[in-house]
Design a protein around this motif. Structure first.
Motif, mmCIF file in Angstrom:
data_model
loop_
_atom_site.group_PDB
_atom_site.id
_atom_site.type_symbol
_atom_site.label_atom_id
_atom_site.label_comp_id
_atom_site.label_asym_id
_atom_site.label_seq_id
_atom_site.Cartn_x
_atom_site.Cartn_y
_atom_site.Cartn_z
ATOM 1 N N ILE A 48 0.849 -1.224 0.103
ATOM 2 C CA ILE A 48 -0.033 -0.167 -0.093
ATOM 3 C C ILE A 48 0.699 1.205 0.020
ATOM 4 O O ILE A 48 1.852 1.370 0.693
ATOM 5 C CB ILE A 48 -1.056 0.183 1.310
ATOM 6 C CG1 ILE A 48 -1.882 -1.574 1.271
ATOM 7 C CG2 ILE A 48 -1.804 1.327 1.358
ATOM 8 C CD1 ILE A 48 -2.567 -1.582 0.252
ATOM 9 N N ASP A 49 0.479 2.063 -0.863
ATOM 10 C CA ASP A 49 1.385 3.435 -0.958
ATOM 11 C C ASP A 49 0.337 4.606 -1.101
ATOM 12 O O ASP A 49 -0.026 4.649 -2.337
ATOM 13 C CB ASP A 49 2.364 3.237 -1.948
ATOM 14 C CG ASP A 49 3.414 4.372 -2.024
ATOM 15 O OD1 ASP A 49 3.107 5.213 -1.288
ATOM 16 O OD2 ASP A 49 4.185 4.580 -3.099
ATOM 17 N N LEU A 50 0.102 5.305 -0.273
ATOM 18 C CA LEU A 50 -0.893 6.267 -0.441
ATOM 19 C C LEU A 50 -0.410 7.810 0.077
ATOM 20 O O LEU A 50 0.745 7.786 0.823
ATOM 21 C CB LEU A 50 -2.219 6.193 0.731
ATOM 22 C CG LEU A 50 -2.926 4.855 0.652
ATOM 23 C CD1 LEU A 50 -3.871 4.718 1.728
ATOM 24 C CD2 LEU A 50 -3.733 4.523 -0.627
ATOM 25 N N GLU A 51 -0.766 8.735 -0.809
ATOM 26 C CA GLU A 51 -0.496 9.974 -0.377
ATOM 27 C C GLU A 51 -1.693 10.745 -0.090
ATOM 28 O O GLU A 51 -2.752 10.728 -1.193
ATOM 29 C CB GLU A 51 0.271 10.689 -1.687
ATOM 30 C CG GLU A 51 0.671 12.016 -1.545
ATOM 31 C CD GLU A 51 1.589 12.683 -2.817
ATOM 32 O OE1 GLU A 51 2.663 12.385 -2.687
ATOM 33 O OE2 GLU A 51 0.855 13.357 -3.388
ATOM 34 N N LEU A 52 -1.742 11.629 0.963
ATOM 35 C CA LEU A 52 -2.724 12.322 1.389
ATOM 36 C C LEU A 52 -2.325 13.934 1.388
ATOM 37 O O LEU A 52 -1.382 14.143 2.109
ATOM 38 C CB LEU A 52 -3.185 11.943 2.947
ATOM 39 C CG LEU A 52 -4.049 10.645 2.731
ATOM 40 C CD1 LEU A 52 -2.733 9.476 3.169
ATOM 41 C CD2 LEU A 52 -4.948 10.331 4.021
#
Length: 183
Positions: A48-52
């Motif tokens: 998982i690789d998320l940017e917020l």
């Protein structure tokens, strides 16, 4: 004979055992929060690789206790995830909404099941589209304050955003969009 049956049962249960190991890294510079997580569940690895980014809570207008919060979530990893819930200690309740347009009328729909976040896609919460509805806001948040809002993902787990409170956050034509997807 009892020992053989017990041994066989123990071996069967051992084969059905579910194990999960995870490594997680969350970094934030105040403007962008990055979540990187690798989960190994019974030999299957999910990354998982998320940017917020672009997150803020709107100042409740005119002393009201209802307001909205916004964020842009980009799934930069190879695995899909799902945004499943939201919470905030600053309000009695927090939920996902989307703006609807039916027969010339504008309304809101509760997104109780959250939002899918396919790999390589961006989910935008902005004025006039998808948003985080905060009801029963406590205190009197004003421009310059901060509110901790927790977004919980099915795979990435909980992510706390230290959102600035703003009088007019994030006006933008991409409100409520998921790039590359039809809603």
């Amino acid at each position: 004979m009892k020992r053989i049956v017990l041994l066989a049962a123990a071996l069967l249960l051992a084969g059905c055992h579910y194990s999960e190991t995870a490594s997680e890294k969350i970094t934030s510079d105040g403007a962008v929060t990055h979540v990187s997580k690798s989960v190994d569940a019974n030999g299957a690895t999910s990354t998982i690789d998320l940017e917020l980014a672009r997150f803020a809570m709107r100042t409740p207008p005119g002393g009201q206790t209802t307001t909205a919060a916004y964020v842009t979530v980009t799934n930069k990893g190879p695995s899909a995830d799902r945004l499943v819930s939201v919470s905030c200690t600053c309000a009695q309740s927090a939920m996902f909404h989307t703006t609807t347009h039916t027969n010339g009328m504008v309304g809101m729909a509760d997104m109780a099941d959250g939002f899918a976040l396919p790999a390589g896609q961006t989910l935008v919460f902005a004025p006039g589209g998808n948003h985080i509805m905060l009801m029963g806001v406590t205190g009197t948040p004003k421009e310059g304050d901060f509110a901790d809002i927790v977004l919980t993902f099915a795979k990435a787990g909980p992510v706390t955003l230290h959102m600035p409170v703003r009088d007019a956050p994030l006006s933008d034509d991409s409100a409520g969009a998921v790039s590359g997807m039809k809603m």
